[in-house]
Scaffold this active site. Structure first.
Site, short mmCIF file in Angstrom:
data_model
loop_
_atom_site.label_atom_id
_atom_site.label_comp_id
_atom_site.label_asym_id
_atom_site.label_seq_id
_atom_site.Cartn_x
_atom_site.Cartn_y
_atom_site.Cartn_z
N ASP A 218 0.75 -1.23 0.09
CA ASP A 218 0.04 0.00 0.19
C ASP A 218 1.03 1.26 0.06
O ASP A 218 2.22 1.14 0.16
CB ASP A 218 -0.89 -0.16 1.18
CG ASP A 218 0.08 -0.12 2.65
OD1 ASP A 218 0.21 -1.14 2.95
OD2 ASP A 218 0.52 1.00 2.77
N ASP A 220 0.56 3.54 2.50
CA ASP A 220 0.62 4.08 3.66
C ASP A 220 -0.71 5.49 3.42
O ASP A 220 -1.56 5.42 2.75
CB ASP A 220 1.84 4.80 4.27
CG ASP A 220 1.70 4.85 5.57
OD1 ASP A 220 1.38 3.87 6.23
OD2 ASP A 220 2.27 5.69 6.38
N1 LIG Z 1 1.35 1.25 5.81
C1 LIG Z 1 1.95 0.13 6.39
N2 LIG Z 1 2.45 0.82 7.78
C2 LIG Z 1 2.85 -0.03 8.76
N3 LIG Z 1 2.98 -1.42 8.31
C3 LIG Z 1 2.50 -1.83 7.13
N4 LIG Z 1 2.65 -3.01 6.88
C4 LIG Z 1 2.08 -2.86 5.45
N5 LIG Z 1 1.56 -1.72 5.18
C5 LIG Z 1 1.95 -0.95 6.39
#
Ligand SMILES: Nc1ncnc2[nH]cnc12
Ligand SMILES: CSC[C@H]1O[C@H](OP(=O)(O)O)[C@H](O)[C@@H]1O
Length: 307
Positions: A218, A220
């Site tokens: 992703d 974030d």
């Molecule tokens: N955006 C994110 N923040 C922290 N850990 C994650 N693991 C996968 N995506 C994450």
């Protein structure tokens, strides 16, 4: 003694590897307790053994803040493990690290909150300061970069490998705010997860060479016009990422074992704690020596015990 040189830690979405022959399942009771899940010792086609451990347990019922990392690393060391490849699902803090891509980071910023047991020496009267300027096994990382790039080319579905990246390890379990996510970018971080610490620190203390293979799931929460990260988003890429991770493992493990036997990969870690443990002016307690001998038998033996 189990003569298993290579350990694989599976993260979110990766609870087993493919095409391995199961030899035995072990659940060592270390001085730091039992690992997240029983460890599967498996063999590759050549007969080479590897140990596989699911970081959050086989049923993913251990949160990132409560992963028993001391027990995990100690248990792998007790099997003979000298090099660990740890897989992790991470958020991307850079446009070019597209979900589905792979990164092998070389730096870490610690944003955990100090609640995770972070040293094998905690609770003992032995003081040690492991060098952590280069938190991953540099030789292992350089070796993996070449091998993983080859494996991805062979797989042929356009997954890109990003090198020399910096990962933030946050506490969680909630994801970051938009402000935090933007702040991490301004600090120079490229990736974010909740798992690389204290795992990497403990591997260093146990003189195990450690590298992280990070799969982006992703973006974030830093992109202004996009939805902030959710578990649903993470799940959308997990299946494809797990297939890529399994392909990488299948491609590199045999050669990694050979490189480890030849000593090419972990010469930096072996012996490094000799210069990290503060010399004691007296003898050590039997309890401390026994505990620390579990991970570092080279430095803690019966001669060190006070009578
Ligand atoms: N955006 C994110 N923040 C922290 N850990 C994650 N693991 C996968 N995506 C994450
Ligand atoms: C489910 S998203 C957050 C979770 O995913 C990562 O786990 P792992 O590193 O074990 O793949 C991240 O670190 C968080 O623990």
């Amino acid at each position: 003694m189990h003569d298993v040189l290579i350990g694989v830690i599976g993260g979110t979405g990766l609870y087993h590897l493919d095409n391995l022959t199961h030899i035995e399942t072990v659940n060592p009771n270390t001085p730091w307790g039992h690992p997240s899940s029983p460890i599967n010792i498996c063999s590759l086609q050549s007969g080479t053994k590897v140990a596989f451990l699911a970081r959050h347990g086989k049923n993913h019922d251990i949160s990132p803040s409560t992963v028993p990392s001391c027990a995990n690393i100690a248990a792998l060391k007790s099997l003979g493990v000298r090099a660990i490849i740890a897989f992790s699902s991470v958020g991307s803090l850079r446009e070019e690290i597209v979900p589905g891509h792979i990164a092998i980071p070389t730096q870490i910023i610690d944003r955990t909150k100090g609640t995770r047991p972070g040293s094998f020496f905690d609770g003992t009267r032995v003081v040690a300061h492991a060098a952590f300027g280069d938190p991953f096994g540099t030789k292992l990382v350089r070796w993996l970069e070449v091998e993983v790039e080859n494996a991805l080319r062979e797989q042929g579905n356009g997954v890109v490998l990003h090198k020399d990246k910096c990962i933030i390890c946050m506490e969680g379990p909630q994801f970051s705010t938009r402000a935090e996510s933007m702040m991490y970018r301004s600090w120079g971080a490229d990736l974010i997860n909740m798992s690389v610490l204290p795992e990497a620190k403990l591997a260093r203390e146990a003189e195990i060479s450690y590298a992280l293979i990070a799969s982006a799931t992703d973006y974030d929460s830093w992109r202004p016009h996009a939805e902030a990260v959710t578990v649903t988003q993470v799940h959308e890429t997990l299946k494809a990422n797990a297939e890529t991770a399994r392909h990488i493992a299948a491609s590199v493990l045999e050669d990694l074992h050979l490189a480890t036997v030849q000593g090419d990969i972990m010469s930096e870690e072996k012996g490094s704690m000799e210069y990290s443990i503060m010399p004691s002016h007296g003898k050590r307690s039997e309890e401390d020596v026994e505990k620390l001998a579990y991970i570092l038998p080279e430095y803690f033996g019966s001669n060190d015990v006070a009578n």
